[in-house]
Design a protein around this motif. Structure first.
Motif, PDB file in Angstrom:
ATOM      1  N   ARG A  86      20.427  -9.711  -0.835  1.00  0.00           N
ATOM      2  CA  ARG A  86      19.661 -10.585   0.048  1.00  0.00           C
ATOM      3  C   ARG A  86      18.318 -10.917  -0.595  1.00  0.00           C
ATOM      4  NH1 ARG A  86      23.836 -11.292   1.835  1.00  0.00           N
ATOM      5  NH2 ARG A  86      24.668 -10.822   3.904  1.00  0.00           N
ATOM      6  N   SER A  87      17.772 -12.064  -0.257  1.00  0.00           N
ATOM      7  CA  SER A  87      16.465 -12.458  -0.771  1.00  0.00           C
ATOM      8  C   SER A  87      15.378 -11.812   0.074  1.00  0.00           C
ATOM      9  CB  SER A  87      16.327 -13.981  -0.741  1.00  0.00           C
ATOM     10  OG  SER A  87      15.093 -14.369  -1.287  1.00  0.00           O
ATOM     11  N   ARG A  88      14.429 -11.162  -0.568  1.00  0.00           N
ATOM     12  CA  ARG A  88      13.378 -10.425   0.143  1.00  0.00           C
ATOM     13  C   ARG A  88      12.007 -10.758  -0.449  1.00  0.00           C
ATOM     14  NH1 ARG A  88      16.331 -10.204   3.601  1.00  0.00           N
ATOM     15  NH2 ARG A  88      17.545  -8.438   4.377  1.00  0.00           N
ATOM     16  N   PHE A  89      10.994 -10.590   0.377  1.00  0.00           N
ATOM     17  CA  PHE A  89       9.612 -10.803  -0.058  1.00  0.00           C
ATOM     18  C   PHE A  89       8.954  -9.442  -0.256  1.00  0.00           C
ATOM     19  CE2 PHE A  89       5.076 -11.288   0.635  1.00  0.00           C
ATOM     20  CZ  PHE A  89       4.789 -12.383  -0.167  1.00  0.00           C
ATOM     21  N   LEU A  90       8.314  -9.240  -1.415  1.00  0.00           N
ATOM     22  CA  LEU A  90       7.632  -7.989  -1.738  1.00  0.00           C
ATOM     23  C   LEU A  90       6.148  -8.236  -1.944  1.00  0.00           C
ATOM     24  CD1 LEU A  90      10.641  -7.196  -2.456  1.00  0.00           C
ATOM     25  CD2 LEU A  90       9.656  -5.596  -4.083  1.00  0.00           C
ATOM     26  N   TYR A  91       5.348  -7.284  -1.496  1.00  0.00           N
ATOM     27  CA  TYR A  91       3.897  -7.383  -1.636  1.00  0.00           C
ATOM     28  C   TYR A  91       3.359  -6.045  -2.144  1.00  0.00           C
ATOM     29  CZ  TYR A  91      -0.961  -7.074  -0.084  1.00  0.00           C
ATOM     30  OH  TYR A  91      -2.316  -6.856  -0.024  1.00  0.00           O
ATOM     31  N   VAL A  92       2.568  -6.083  -3.201  1.00  0.00           N
ATOM     32  CA  VAL A  92       1.949  -4.881  -3.772  1.00  0.00           C
ATOM     33  C   VAL A  92       0.444  -4.982  -3.547  1.00  0.00           C
ATOM     34  CG1 VAL A  92       1.606  -3.483  -5.831  1.00  0.00           C
ATOM     35  CG2 VAL A  92       3.763  -4.721  -5.520  1.00  0.00           C
ATOM     36  N   GLY A  93      -0.079  -4.165  -2.648  1.00  0.00           N
ATOM     37  CA  GLY A  93      -1.503  -4.191  -2.335  1.00  0.00           C
ATOM     38  C   GLY A  93      -2.295  -3.254  -3.223  1.00  0.00           C
ATOM     39  N   ASP A  94      -3.537  -3.008  -2.837  1.00  0.00           N
ATOM     40  CA  ASP A  94      -4.407  -2.182  -3.668  1.00  0.00           C
ATOM     41  C   ASP A  94      -4.036  -0.701  -3.635  1.00  0.00           C
ATOM     42  OD1 ASP A  94      -5.138  -1.703  -1.093  1.00  0.00           O
ATOM     43  OD2 ASP A  94      -7.263  -2.179  -1.337  1.00  0.00           O
ATOM     44  N   SER A  95      -3.133  -0.300  -2.738  1.00  0.00           N
ATOM     45  CA  SER A  95      -2.667   1.087  -2.707  1.00  0.00           C
ATOM     46  C   SER A  95      -1.547   1.332  -3.708  1.00  0.00           C
ATOM     47  CB  SER A  95      -2.163   1.441  -1.302  1.00  0.00           C
ATOM     48  OG  SER A  95      -0.993   0.694  -1.005  1.00  0.00           O
ATOM     49  N   TYR A  96      -1.024   0.262  -4.292  1.00  0.00           N
ATOM     50  CA  TYR A  96       0.102   0.306  -5.229  1.00  0.00           C
ATOM     51  C   TYR A  96       1.403   0.719  -4.561  1.00  0.00           C
ATOM     52  CZ  TYR A  96      -2.919  -0.487  -9.261  1.00  0.00           C
ATOM     53  OH  TYR A  96      -3.791  -1.036 -10.169  1.00  0.00           O
ATOM     54  N   ASN A  97       1.450   0.762  -3.242  1.00  0.00           N
ATOM     55  CA  ASN A  97       2.722   0.895  -2.550  1.00  0.00           C
ATOM     56  C   ASN A  97       3.388  -0.472  -2.483  1.00  0.00           C
ATOM     57  OD1 ASN A  97       2.450   3.629  -2.083  1.00  0.00           O
ATOM     58  ND2 ASN A  97       1.555   3.373  -0.058  1.00  0.00           N
ATOM     59  N   ILE A  98       4.716  -0.487  -2.486  1.00  0.00           N
ATOM     60  CA  ILE A  98       5.468  -1.736  -2.424  1.00  0.00           C
ATOM     61  C   ILE A  98       5.883  -1.976  -0.979  1.00  0.00           C
ATOM     62  CG2 ILE A  98       7.547  -2.944  -3.182  1.00  0.00           C
ATOM     63  CD1 ILE A  98       7.461  -1.300  -5.741  1.00  0.00           C
ATOM     64  N   SER A  99       5.364  -3.038  -0.381  1.00  0.00           N
ATOM     65  CA  SER A  99       5.747  -3.408   0.979  1.00  0.00           C
ATOM     66  C   SER A  99       6.893  -4.404   0.897  1.00  0.00           C
ATOM     67  CB  SER A  99       4.558  -4.022   1.731  1.00  0.00           C
ATOM     68  OG  SER A  99       3.522  -3.076   1.873  1.00  0.00           O
ATOM     69  N   LEU A 100       8.014  -4.055   1.496  1.00  0.00           N
ATOM     70  CA  LEU A 100       9.224  -4.857   1.427  1.00  0.00           C
ATOM     71  C   LEU A 100       9.477  -5.478   2.795  1.00  0.00           C
ATOM     72  CD1 LEU A 100      11.846  -5.708  -0.027  1.00  0.00           C
ATOM     73  CD2 LEU A 100      12.840  -3.536   0.715  1.00  0.00           C
TER      74      LEU A 100
END
Length: 724
Positions: A86-100
């Motif tokens: 599936r197509s997903r959006f990922l965001y990497v913030g300043d905590s370096y955790n990957i938000s999926l």
């Protein structure tokens, strides 16, 4: 999936997991309480007596990633539940955790302990080594097929694996660099600001493992305290459960591997939850007792120090002959070869940092010469400010360190792998790059006062020369400290393993020399290790000094100390300069978190291909702010931050498309922004709602079906409205 877990993790096995976790935590807790008092003694003694640190030439900033994000974009993810991509959006913030971002949920991946892979072959090798049962033949293919040639896999020895893929090799390289940076940051050890809790924890962990016969480095010293302790439990629990469960699994090997991974992840999550609760309780007990211990230390510090020195002398007299014999015969002949193995890739990596820094500063100077307006200067300085945190720009530096080869030492000195030293050196490279860039910013900012555009180029050139000289000195100092620490980390465990069988039985008798009131702060086991460390430290120091004479490593000799060479430099500020606000007229860091979040800038730019790409299909099409352009992208891309509304989830601008909403809707979007996530079909996930890291959460979801012809897939967009 739930049936596999519930069937194989019955009540009896869950009780076994809990019992094992409790046993490990109880034993670790005894070590921790002992080491907490010792760490407090060392901290208070250092505070009273003071200790001199080397004077650095470069400045440090406290919060370099304030109002910044690392990367965001879309890619394809394999879902275990549906066995589909599936197509997903990922965001990497300043905590370096990957938000999926999934259809109705936000899943956060903490990368501690993971490895970022880019080939199915490499993944299959790890899978067969760690998951296959010994009676079955080795699998020749994984249980999933990647729809493209460019996979990205996050592998963990115990936790759930994550599978992604992208459309191009360029995308893969960029995402891989970002994932590696997330892993590197998450594995960077515990906070050094905790002067008592952190050394108490690490020493307790080391002593616990030594009591089990493990003296060398440990690859799974990753993440926070709960994760590290969970890895400690899983080190023995995982093989036992595997022997109990794997032979009973049914189906082909690939299916059994898949089922075991799901079971292992469920076990790991249970263990992490239990270690978190018990460690917090343990830490709380020690913190409650801290004021009483602190008061006793400050009252009797002189007597405690005298007593410790007396005991140290007795232990030294007993063990020193054995220690010196071991150093002469088994340690000294190998120090120089170990050091050479460390120095070659490390020096090349720090040299690459300097080269990149030089090229970027020259680029700023050239651009300023072409356009001498303060707005353009502010724009260029704003982009270079995040150079150290740009995974793609820094990748060539990190790759130099990947060449570290400790083959031959791993068996002799019980070094599990060189990854501990590789990641530490890479973190130091990033710190030195940020220190250099920050110092350059402060010098330029100070020098610009009262000067016109004609002087900008000369000012930048002068500041560049000063910063490069300071970098040369500081990088030499940092590398020499790294070499000394790495040598100790390799040699001391080896020496302790050799000496403990003969020396440990003699240590208990020295406890009689310690007053009962001081016994919490003076432990003979710690003194024994200090004696061993001191015995070899002189040889290590001499080896590093001799290496500094070799010009090919670009190290300053210790006699060439630039103490207080630039005293006025340290009078400059520590905060990050808002170049866009001061020189571009747009304040990016106003008071009030709402405006600051809306202006959050993304460090790594997106990839733009020729033609008309499918909107949001993969990370090449997701709009973003180009903090530092890669390759030649900066010549054509524009800063979109001040022109487009910003989504507070991803903190990047929302791209205008044909038929964009009118001004009223644009205003409404600013108040309640919308994030579009592409879904290949109408299936939705129901794995629960999680809060976002920045304090935002999904407020409303509207499904809008839209047929788009791309690779024969029907895509569905989810418009996610979010509360600020």
């Amino acid at each position: 999936m739930g049936d596999v877990i519930s069937t194989n993790l019955d009540e009896g096995k869950r009780e076994m997991i809990t019992a094992r976790t409790n046993a490990v935590m109880a034993e670790f807790g005894r070590f921790y309480e002992q080491q907490y008092a010792v760490a407090l003694f060392n901290s208070v003694r250092y505070e009273i007596e003071g200790g001199g640190n080397t004077q650095t030439q470069l400045l440090h900033r406290k919060d370099p990633l304030k109002n910044k994000s690392i990367f965001s974009g879309g890619l394809f993810q394999y879902l275990e539940e549906s066995k589909k991509w599936r197509s997903r959006f990922l965001y990497v913030g300043d905590s370096y955790n990957i938000s999926l971002y999934e259809s109705k949920a936000v899943r956060v991946i903490n990368c501690a302990g993971y490895r970022a892979l880019t080939s199915m072959e490499e993944y299959l090798g790890l899978l067969n080594n760690s998951l296959s049962d010994t009676k079955a033949k080795v699998a020749s293919a994984p249980f999933l097929k990647c729809p493209t040639q460019f996979p990205l896999i996050l592998w963990h020895p115990y936790a759930r694996h994550h599978y992604f893929c992208v459309m191009t090799e360029k995308e893969q390289k960029k995402w891989h660099a970002v994932f590696q940076d997330c892993v590197r940051h998450s594995n960077n050890g515990l906070s050094e600001e905790c002067k008592v809790a952190t050394p108490a924890f690490t020493d307790a962990l080391r002593l616990y493992r030594q009591a089990k016969g493990h003296y060398g480095t440990w690859d799974l010293m990753c993440g926070n305290q709960a994760q590290i302790l969970a890895n400690l439990v899983m080190e023995t629990l995982h093989p036992e459960l595997k022997n109990l469960i794997v032979p009973r699994l049914k189906g082909k090997l690939q299916q059994r591997q898949r089922d075991w991974m799901l079971i292992s992840d469920a076990v790991y999550r249970q263990v992490v939850s239990q270690t978190k609760t018990q460690h917090e309780a343990l830490a709380q007990v020690c913190e409650v007792e801290r004021p009483r211990l602190d008061s006793a230390l400050r009252t009797d510090m002189d007597q405690i120090i005298t007593s410790k020195e007396h005991v140290s002398g007795k232990i030294r007299a007993l063990v020193l002959p054995r220690v010196e014999q071991l150093v002469r015969s088994k340690v000294q002949p190998y120090i120089h070869s170990i050091l050479e193995a460390l120095m070659e890739p490390t020096s090349r990596g720090f040299s690459e940092v300097r080269d990149i820094l030089f090229r970027e500063l020259v680029e700023v100077s050239k651009n300023t010469m072409n356009d001498r307006s303060s707005e353009k200067l502010g724009e260029h300085m704003d982009k270079i400010s995040m150079l150290a945190f740009h995974p793609v720009k820094m990748q060539s530096c990190y790759e130099k360190m990947e060449a570290l080869n400790l083959e031959g030492l791993q068996q002799r000195c019980d070094v599990s792998s060189p990854s501990v030293f590789i990641q530490r050196a890479q973190i130091l490279m990033r710190q030195q790059m940020d220190n250099a860039v920050h110092t350059f910013e402060q010098l330029v900012h100070q020098s610009l006062d009262g000067h016109s555009g004609e002087d900008f180029c000369k000012i930048i050139q002068r500041c560049q020369d000063r910063v490069l000289k300071k970098y040369d000195y500081d990088s030499s100092t940092v590398r020499k400290k790294f070499f000394r620490e790495a040598l100790l980390q390799i040699i001391i465990p080896y020496m302790l393993k050799q000496l403990s069988p003969s020396c440990s039985p003699d240590l208990p008798k020295f406890k009689e020399l310690i007053f009962e009131d001081f016994s919490r702060f003076i432990l003979v086991e710690n003194i024994f290790e200090e004696v061993v460390l001191q015995s070899v430290s002189k040889d290590i120091m001499m080896a590093v000094k001799e290496a500094a004479v070799q010009r090919r490593h670009n190290l300053y000799r210790d006699s060439m100390v630039l103490t207080n060479s630039d005293p006025n430099l340290h009078l400059l500020g520590e905060d990050t300069i808002d170049w866009a606000g001061q020189f571009g007229g747009v304040k990016g860091d106003r008071q009030g978190g709402e405006v600051a979040n809306r202006k959050r800038k993304q460090i790594v730019s997106m990839i733009h291909l020729d033609g008309m790409p499918l909107p949001y299909e993969s990370c090449q099409e997701v709009p973003g702010v180009d903090g530092i352009p890669e390759e030649s992208e900066g010549q054509t891309e524009q800063d979109l931050e001040t022109e487009k509304p910003v989504n507070p989830i991803q903190h990047v601008p929302i791209e205008k498309e044909p038929g964009s909403p009118d001004s009223l809707n644009e205003i409404r979007d600013l108040i309640n922004p919308v994030l579009e996530v592409v879904e290949k079909d109408g299936s939705q996930l129901t794995n629960g709602m999680l809060l976002l890291e920045e304090g935002d959460e999904v407020k409303h979801i509207t499904t809008v079906t839209e047929i788009v012809k791309s690779h024969g897939l029907t895509l569905e967009r989810y418009c996610v409205s979010n509360a600020v």
